[in-house]
Every structure is written in C-alpha cells, then in structure tokens.
Write a protein that holds these residues in place. Structure first.
Motif, PDB file in Angstrom:
ATOM      1  N   PRO A 129      -8.500  48.421-158.289  1.00 45.28           N
ATOM      2  CA  PRO A 129      -8.938  47.488-157.246  1.00 45.28           C
ATOM      3  C   PRO A 129     -10.027  46.499-157.654  1.00 45.28           C
ATOM      4  O   PRO A 129     -10.075  45.387-157.124  1.00 45.28           O
ATOM      5  CB  PRO A 129      -9.421  48.408-156.116  1.00 45.28           C
ATOM      6  CG  PRO A 129      -9.613  49.750-156.743  1.00 45.28           C
ATOM      7  CD  PRO A 129      -8.637  49.829-157.857  1.00 45.28           C
ATOM      8  N   ASP A 130     -10.896  46.869-158.591  1.00 43.47           N
ATOM      9  CA  ASP A 130     -11.951  45.940-158.989  1.00 43.47           C
ATOM     10  C   ASP A 130     -11.401  44.696-159.682  1.00 43.47           C
ATOM     11  O   ASP A 130     -12.047  43.650-159.701  1.00 43.47           O
ATOM     12  CB  ASP A 130     -12.963  46.629-159.917  1.00 43.47           C
ATOM     13  CG  ASP A 130     -14.027  47.390-159.127  1.00 43.47           C
ATOM     14  OD1 ASP A 130     -14.239  47.029-157.954  1.00 43.47           O
ATOM     15  OD2 ASP A 130     -14.627  48.327-159.670  1.00 43.47           O
ATOM     16  N   ARG A 131     -10.196  44.807-160.226  1.00 44.67           N
ATOM     17  CA  ARG A 131      -9.628  43.628-160.891  1.00 44.67           C
ATOM     18  C   ARG A 131      -9.207  42.565-159.879  1.00 44.67           C
ATOM     19  O   ARG A 131      -9.116  41.386-160.226  1.00 44.67           O
ATOM     20  CB  ARG A 131      -8.435  44.038-161.762  1.00 44.67           C
ATOM     21  CG  ARG A 131      -8.831  44.928-162.923  1.00 44.67           C
ATOM     22  CD  ARG A 131      -7.750  44.977-163.961  1.00 44.67           C
ATOM     23  NE  ARG A 131      -7.801  46.220-164.712  1.00 44.67           N
ATOM     24  CZ  ARG A 131      -6.933  46.567-165.642  1.00 44.67           C
ATOM     25  NH1 ARG A 131      -5.924  45.762-165.938  1.00 44.67           N
ATOM     26  NH2 ARG A 131      -7.035  47.713-166.281  1.00 44.67           N
ATOM     27  N   GLU A 132      -8.967  42.976-158.651  1.00 43.61           N
ATOM     28  CA  GLU A 132      -8.687  41.980-157.622  1.00 43.61           C
ATOM     29  C   GLU A 132      -9.901  41.077-157.442  1.00 43.61           C
ATOM     30  O   GLU A 132      -9.774  39.863-157.237  1.00 43.61           O
ATOM     31  CB  GLU A 132      -8.328  42.648-156.297  1.00 43.61           C
ATOM     32  CG  GLU A 132      -8.024  41.639-155.193  1.00 43.61           C
ATOM     33  CD  GLU A 132      -7.794  42.284-153.839  1.00 43.61           C
ATOM     34  OE1 GLU A 132      -7.162  41.631-152.977  1.00 43.61           O
ATOM     35  OE2 GLU A 132      -8.251  43.427-153.632  1.00 43.61           O
ATOM     36  N   LYS A 133     -11.092  41.671-157.526  1.00 46.35           N
ATOM     37  CA  LYS A 133     -12.312  40.892-157.366  1.00 46.35           C
ATOM     38  C   LYS A 133     -12.440  39.839-158.457  1.00 46.35           C
ATOM     39  O   LYS A 133     -12.916  38.724-158.210  1.00 46.35           O
ATOM     40  CB  LYS A 133     -13.535  41.819-157.384  1.00 46.35           C
ATOM     41  CG  LYS A 133     -13.537  42.853-156.264  1.00 46.35           C
ATOM     42  CD  LYS A 133     -14.696  43.825-156.423  1.00 46.35           C
ATOM     43  CE  LYS A 133     -14.637  44.937-155.387  1.00 46.35           C
ATOM     44  NZ  LYS A 133     -15.722  45.926-155.580  1.00 46.35           N
ATOM     45  N   LEU A 134     -12.020  40.194-159.678  1.00 42.20           N
ATOM     46  CA  LEU A 134     -12.041  39.223-160.779  1.00 42.20           C
ATOM     47  C   LEU A 134     -11.139  38.035-160.443  1.00 42.20           C
ATOM     48  O   LEU A 134     -11.534  36.871-160.574  1.00 42.20           O
ATOM     49  CB  LEU A 134     -11.559  39.868-162.080  1.00 42.20           C
ATOM     50  CG  LEU A 134     -12.369  40.995-162.701  1.00 42.20           C
ATOM     51  CD1 LEU A 134     -11.687  41.473-163.972  1.00 42.20           C
ATOM     52  CD2 LEU A 134     -13.781  40.538-162.994  1.00 42.20           C
ATOM     53  N   ALA A 135      -9.915  38.350-160.034  1.00 42.03           N
ATOM     54  CA  ALA A 135      -8.942  37.301-159.737  1.00 42.03           C
ATOM     55  C   ALA A 135      -9.401  36.434-158.570  1.00 42.03           C
ATOM     56  O   ALA A 135      -9.259  35.199-158.601  1.00 42.03           O
ATOM     57  CB  ALA A 135      -7.579  37.920-159.438  1.00 42.03           C
ATOM     58  N   LEU A 136      -9.975  37.053-157.540  1.00 44.68           N
ATOM     59  CA  LEU A 136     -10.433  36.294-156.376  1.00 44.68           C
ATOM     60  C   LEU A 136     -11.632  35.414-156.719  1.00 44.68           C
ATOM     61  O   LEU A 136     -11.786  34.312-156.164  1.00 44.68           O
ATOM     62  CB  LEU A 136     -10.786  37.247-155.231  1.00 44.68           C
ATOM     63  CG  LEU A 136      -9.606  37.988-154.597  1.00 44.68           C
ATOM     64  CD1 LEU A 136     -10.099  38.955-153.529  1.00 44.68           C
ATOM     65  CD2 LEU A 136      -8.593  37.009-154.005  1.00 44.68           C
ATOM     66  N   LEU A 137     -12.478  35.886-157.617  1.00 45.10           N
ATOM     67  CA  LEU A 137     -13.617  35.078-158.060  1.00 45.10           C
ATOM     68  C   LEU A 137     -13.133  33.820-158.771  1.00 45.10           C
ATOM     69  O   LEU A 137     -13.631  32.712-158.521  1.00 45.10           O
ATOM     70  CB  LEU A 137     -14.511  35.902-158.990  1.00 45.10           C
ATOM     71  CG  LEU A 137     -15.756  35.201-159.552  1.00 45.10           C
ATOM     72  CD1 LEU A 137     -16.695  34.785-158.428  1.00 45.10           C
ATOM     73  CD2 LEU A 137     -16.486  36.118-160.543  1.00 45.10           C
ATOM     74  N   ILE A 138     -12.143  33.972-159.642  1.00 38.36           N
ATOM     75  CA  ILE A 138     -11.576  32.815-160.352  1.00 38.36           C
ATOM     76  C   ILE A 138     -10.868  31.900-159.359  1.00 38.36           C
ATOM     77  O   ILE A 138     -10.983  30.668-159.440  1.00 38.36           O
ATOM     78  CB  ILE A 138     -10.604  33.297-161.440  1.00 38.36           C
ATOM     79  CG1 ILE A 138     -11.369  34.072-162.520  1.00 38.36           C
ATOM     80  CG2 ILE A 138      -9.863  32.118-162.080  1.00 38.36           C
ATOM     81  CD1 ILE A 138     -10.495  34.810-163.507  1.00 38.36           C
ATOM     82  N   GLN A 139     -10.150  32.486-158.429  1.00 41.61           N
ATOM     83  CA  GLN A 139      -9.454  31.696-157.401  1.00 41.61           C
ATOM     84  C   GLN A 139     -10.446  30.837-156.613  1.00 41.61           C
ATOM     85  O   GLN A 139     -10.203  29.647-156.354  1.00 41.61           O
ATOM     86  CB  GLN A 139      -8.710  32.631-156.453  1.00 41.61           C
ATOM     87  CG  GLN A 139      -7.909  31.930-155.369  1.00 41.61           C
ATOM     88  CD  GLN A 139      -7.377  32.926-154.341  1.00 41.61           C
ATOM     89  OE1 GLN A 139      -8.135  33.678-153.725  1.00 41.61           O
ATOM     90  NE2 GLN A 139      -6.056  32.945-154.172  1.00 41.61           N
ATOM     91  N   SER A 140     -11.571  31.429-156.243  1.00 38.43           N
ATOM     92  CA  SER A 140     -12.581  30.725-155.468  1.00 38.43           C
ATOM     93  C   SER A 140     -13.173  29.551-156.246  1.00 38.43           C
ATOM     94  O   SER A 140     -13.330  28.447-155.703  1.00 38.43           O
ATOM     95  CB  SER A 140     -13.689  31.701-155.061  1.00 38.43           C
ATOM     96  OG  SER A 140     -14.742  31.032-154.414  1.00 38.43           O
ATOM     97  N   ASP A 141     -13.491  29.783-157.517  1.00 34.05           N
ATOM     98  CA  ASP A 141     -14.075  28.708-158.330  1.00 34.05           C
ATOM     99  C   ASP A 141     -13.053  27.629-158.647  1.00 34.05           C
ATOM    100  O   ASP A 141     -13.389  26.443-158.733  1.00 34.05           O
ATOM    101  CB  ASP A 141     -14.674  29.280-159.615  1.00 34.05           C
ATOM    102  CG  ASP A 141     -15.989  30.000-159.363  1.00 34.05           C
ATOM    103  OD1 ASP A 141     -16.748  29.541-158.497  1.00 34.05           O
ATOM    104  OD2 ASP A 141     -16.258  31.013-160.034  1.00 34.05           O
ATOM    105  N   ALA A 142     -11.800  28.001-158.825  1.00 32.70           N
ATOM    106  CA  ALA A 142     -10.753  27.024-159.112  1.00 32.70           C
ATOM    107  C   ALA A 142     -10.571  26.065-157.937  1.00 32.70           C
ATOM    108  O   ALA A 142     -10.313  24.865-158.126  1.00 32.70           O
ATOM    109  CB  ALA A 142      -9.443  27.722-159.425  1.00 32.70           C
ATOM    110  N   ALA A 143     -10.733  26.575-156.735  1.00 32.50           N
ATOM    111  CA  ALA A 143     -10.586  25.743-155.542  1.00 32.50           C
ATOM    112  C   ALA A 143     -11.612  24.619-155.509  1.00 32.50           C
ATOM    113  O   ALA A 143     -11.372  23.559-154.918  1.00 32.50           O
ATOM    114  CB  ALA A 143     -10.706  26.612-154.289  1.00 32.50           C
ATOM    115  N   LYS A 144     -12.747  24.845-156.172  1.00 35.67           N
ATOM    116  CA  LYS A 144     -13.815  23.839-156.176  1.00 35.67           C
ATOM    117  C   LYS A 144     -13.414  22.580-156.949  1.00 35.67           C
ATOM    118  O   LYS A 144     -14.012  21.529-156.762  1.00 35.67           O
ATOM    119  CB  LYS A 144     -15.088  24.430-156.779  1.00 35.67           C
ATOM    120  CG  LYS A 144     -15.676  25.581-155.971  1.00 35.67           C
ATOM    121  CD  LYS A 144     -16.859  26.220-156.686  1.00 35.67           C
ATOM    122  CE  LYS A 144     -17.379  27.430-155.914  1.00 35.67           C
ATOM    123  NZ  LYS A 144     -18.479  28.118-156.631  1.00 35.67           N
TER     124      LYS A 144
END
Length: 562
Positions: A398-413
């Motif tokens: 489950p912690d790897r989801e946090k990695l992917a979501l962090l990248i997703q959030s920054d990519a949106a910027k």
C-alpha cells in the motif's frame, strides 16, 4: 416493619456497592498487571512459552515458487536456501563460502571450474547428493530458461560429473562473477524429478518435473516442504538427516504465509501468531507494532532499490525528454522523509551495497521548472491532453500507492495527467511479457541476485534479458550492452568493477529509468523469543547479506527462553 424494610434495603444497596468496588479493584489490578510497558516482566516470562512448537511463521506478499528453475521473486528466494542447497552461499560481507562444495579450483584462463562435493549430504528422499545431480540441476535450469537461468545461459558450455563427488563446469567464455552467481544454482534430486514427470515440451524430460515442483520440493536443504496451499501458505519441517548440526533451539519448522490486511497483521503480531512480518507494511503499522511488548523492528539495507520504471518502447516514455521530466517530478527527498523514513535517495541505477556501484551522483533532484522545460522538449508536448501515461503500483504494498499519487499530484502542476492503477503482484509480473503489455511506469523494487553491480545491470539493462518484472524499462543500448558483457567477462575483479561503473553512466545518460531510493527494509519480529541473526547484525550496524532471500535463512534463527 416499615423501618426494618428500609434498613434492609440500605444494607442490600451497601452490599452491592461493596461488591462493585471489589470487582472494580480486581479489574484495575488485572489491567495493571497486563498493561506493562515495552519491558514488562510478565510479558518476558510469558514469552518463554510462546510458540511451543518452534515454528517460524513469516509473512510475504504471495506464496513462493518451489521450483528453483522458475522462481526469482522475494518469497521464492527466501524459501530456496531453506529447502535446497547450493554449492556455495553468500556471506554477510558480500563474499561466498562453501556449502555443498567443500572446495574448488579454477583454470588460469577462467574457463574450467571443478568443485569437490562433501560426501555426507542427502536429499529429502534419502538419496545421496551426487555430482550428477548438480549437472542435472544446471542443465534443467538452463533448458527451462526461467528464474535465474539468465545467470548461466550462454555462459556454461558444459556441466560434467567427473565422479560422484566432483563436478566440472566448462564456460563458453570467461565469466568473472561465476562463483558469486552459483549461490543461485539450487541442487535438485535427479531421481525425484525423473520419478514425477508429466507430459510436457522438453522431449524425453517431458515437463522436466515442473508440475511436481509446483507443490513439492526435491532438495537437500535443512527443511523440507510438507504442505503447499497456493495463495495462502507453505509449510515445512526440519530435515533430520541434514549434514550440518542444528543449533539448540533451532526452528522445528516454518510457515510462509501470504500477508493479510495490515490491521490483521498487527493483531496477529500482538497475539504472537506470527514471528516475522513482510517488509511492505505501512509505516504507521510498524510504529504501532514497535510499541507492542516483545516486538522490535529489524531495519537494514539489503540492496533493495525502488524505481519508477520507464517503458522505453512505449509512448510517451519512449521519449528521453519525457523520461527526464518524470525524473524531475519525482520528489525523492519527500518520499524518504514522509513515506519510507530511513531510506536513502538513490544516486544511480545500482545500489550502493554492491561492489562496482558508481560513487557519483547521476540522478536529478526534484525541480518542477526543469520538469516543465524537459516536457516542452518532448515530442508529445503538443498532445498532452490525449496522452495515456499510466503508473502501476502493487496492490500488496500500500505505501507504493502513496509514491504514485505523489508523482501524480506534482505532474498535474505542469499540465500532465497521470493514471495511477492498482494491480496484484502476479498481474504486474505477467504484464512484463511484452512492451505493449507493460505499463509506462511501475513502482518496482529490485534486490540483487548476487553481490556485484553486474547482478542489477544484467537483470535490468542488458538487452537480451528484457521481458521480466526486473527489466520493465525495456531498455536497449548497444554500447551499454558491450560494456556490461565485457565487464562480466573480465576475470580481474578491480578491472571488472570499473567497467560496471562505465555502464551505469551510459544508462543514466539515457535516463532509461528513474532510480528513486535505496529502501531500508523493515520487518517487525518477535524479539522476545526469536533470535534472528540478520536482525542482530543490523542492530549493531553490521552488514547484512546483500543477496535477496538469504536474510530469511532459518539456520540463522533460534528460539530463546528468557
């Protein structure tokens, strides 16, 4: 009569109050006895009777492959050293030492290796381990072509039994790390396999015993499999005729279990229903378990590296500027601080614990502006709205989801939409069959097969080895191939290590992958009654064997009576 009745009622009420107070006092006393701190003496006393059957129960994300010619994932490499033997085994300092082989010689040209076998080793079926079994095991591994076959294919020209206790390997070309790779040649009983053949595609060898070894072992290791329940657990018991003497208190058996939900893991640990957790629990769970009596956290750097893979043969990650943009978007410092505390930001594509890793920073730091600049240079910049860019994360971690979501959030910027998809581990493994099936990216954790940089370089970046979960970058570069092949053909160790370094520079010039961080592997374990050598070494700041799976050797564990 009326006054007497009132007095009687008062006495009854008083008795009820006294009874209630007595019960309350008893409850408080009991709670006080049971709620001691981390060093509660009662807990310590009780730990002596924990797990009286002396079965080590460990958790992993999936059940292992029992066939050493097929498996190569973490749980498979954890069970192999316990049910099979190899000619040599890795040491904590990254060297190798004798196991089934008592000694060996190598010719001056590095092409001929002769190993002398100990004469007291037996398989679980009672048959003696012979040189012919070693030959059979090598030929079987190479022919099947799965698991760790890539370490020996195109390298071992011939395996030959000189007599029952001597086996000779002739190499097609010098292979510098050959001795180190032999920790992955697990010896199977030729008789056991041949007695259980079923229809298959290997000619006279039919299915080469693959169906049988799906649920049984054919080894000579210190433990033997007694039960296999796919998707749930594998159990085994001590092999009484093992050639080495078992230490006092050594485990009588094992049970490798598929890890359930985190809350269930915590409950099972609190009830002493499991001895060692998997390494993929949420950090909050580890923190909670560490507070429990008799439980400690085992943390070590075992060579595990977390990557954001880049499918070099699939749009849009086939574009170097897109890959570099993703590298700048990976806030790795934040990842190790908030999601995987204790881990270290990666400097290059090979873990620092391996000989031949490059002592030079080749990775990019988090920088939104530079990410946007790289994205603008990408051939896909004008079609961002239509881009399909997907990151897989493994459902069991489950912690790897946090990695992917962090990248997703920054990519949106910077106007980049990122799809984040949860997939089971086995689905991810299956997706590695072709570039088309593989995702653009995945949060992938790899651990070396042997203790040199060549282990990671060959498995992940050598063109002919693509097509496994370890090589989901689908990277191909002739110059890098030439350097890696030249390095592993070099007998002189120092010269070989320098060539590994040059190959790493080329890989990062192409930014073929995004190395995120070196993972500090964390397990919660029952330290009050289980001695675990790897954990004790980690606590002292000493090195822990940097070869995946060997940290879980049951020979390095024993139950203690405190």
């Amino acid at each position: 009569m009326k006054l007497e009745k009132v007095g009687s009622e008062r006495r009854k009420t008083m008795k009820k109050k006294i009874s209630f107070l007595l019960i309350l006092t008893m409850c408080v006393t009991m709670l006080g006895a049971c709620s001691g701190g981390k060093n509660s003496s009662d807990k310590t006393k009780n730990s002596a009777s924990a797990n009286p059957d002396k079965i080590v129960r460990m958790m992993f994300t999936n059940t292992p492959y029992l066939d050493p010619a097929v498996g190569s994932d973490e749980v498979s490499t954890a069970i192999f050293p316990n049910i099979y033997d190899s000619l040599v085994v890795p040491t904590h300092d990254g060297d190798t030492e004798a196991s089934l082989a008592s000694d060996w010689t190598v010719s001056d040209d590095g092409l001929t290796w002769v190993f002398h076998l100990r004469d007291d080793a037996k398989f679980h079926n009672g048959e003696p381990v012979k040189a012919s079994d070693v030959v059979f095991s090598m030929n079987r591994l190479i022919t099947i072509g799965e698991g760790f076959a890539y370490l020996f294919q195109d390298k071992v020209k011939e395996a030959k039994a000189l007599d029952d206790t001597q086996v000779q390997f002739t190499l097609s070309e010098p292979f510098g790390p050959f001795l180190s790779t032999l920790v992955r040649l697990y010896i199977v009983s030729e008789k056991d396999v041949m007695d259980h053949l079923k229809d298959g595609s290997y000619g006279e060898y039919k299915d080469y015993g693959k169906a049988y070894l799906n649920e049984h072992d054919a080894g000579s290791g210190p433990y033997q499999v007694t039960e296999y329940a796919s998707g749930d657990h594998v159990s085994g018991v001590k092999f009484k005729d093992y050639f080495e003497t078992f230490e006092e208190g050594s485990p009588e058996g094992f049970k490798f279990m598929v890890s359930p939900e985190s809350v269930t893991v915590r409950t099972m640990m609190s009830r002493q229903e499991v001895e060692i957790t998997d390494a993929f629990q949420p950090m909050e769970s580890y923190a909670e378990m560490e507070k429990m009596d008799g439980i400690e956290l085992m943390k070590f750097f075992g060579g595990s590296m977390m990557y954001l893979t880049m499918n070099n043969k699939k749009a849009p990650t086939d574009d170097i500027h897109f890959r570099k943009a993703m590298a700048y978007l990976a806030d790795r410092a934040n990842m190790v601080e908030s999601i995987f505390p204790g881990s270290e930001v990666a400097d290059g594509p090979v873990t620092r614990v391996l000989a031949g890793s490059l002592d030079e920073k080749l990775t990019y730091d988090y920088d939104i502006k530079k990410a946007e600049e790289e994205l603008k240079q990408s051939k896909y910049y004008d079609e961002l709205d239509d881009l399909d860019y997907t990151i897989y994360w493994v459902a069991e971690t489950p912690d790897r989801e946090k990695l992917a979501l962090l990248i997703q959030s920054d990519a949106a910027k910077i106007g980049l939409d990122v799809n984040v998809e949860k997939v089971p581990w086995l689905t991810l493994v299956e997706s590695a069959a072709s570039p088309e099936q593989s995702p653009n990216s995945g949060t992938i954790l790899t651990t070396p097969s042997y203790s040199e940089a060549g282990s990671q370089l060959v498995a992940s970046y050598l063109t002919k080895e693509v097509g496994s979960w370890e090589s989901m970058d689908w990277y191909s570069n002739e110059k890098a191939d030439a350097l890696i092949n030249d390095a592993i053909s070099t007998i002189d160790r120092e010269e070989r290590l320098k060539k590994y370094e040059e190959a790493q520079k080329i890989i990062m010039e192409d930014y073929a992958t995004v190395p995120l961080f070196e993972l500090v592997e964390t397990h919660a374990y029952q330290s009050s009654y289980l001695y675990w050598e790897a954990a004790e070494r980690a606590k002292k700041g000493e090195s822990v064997v940097p070869v995946m799976g060997y940290q879980y050797s049951l020979k390095g564990m024993h139950f203690v009576d405190k």
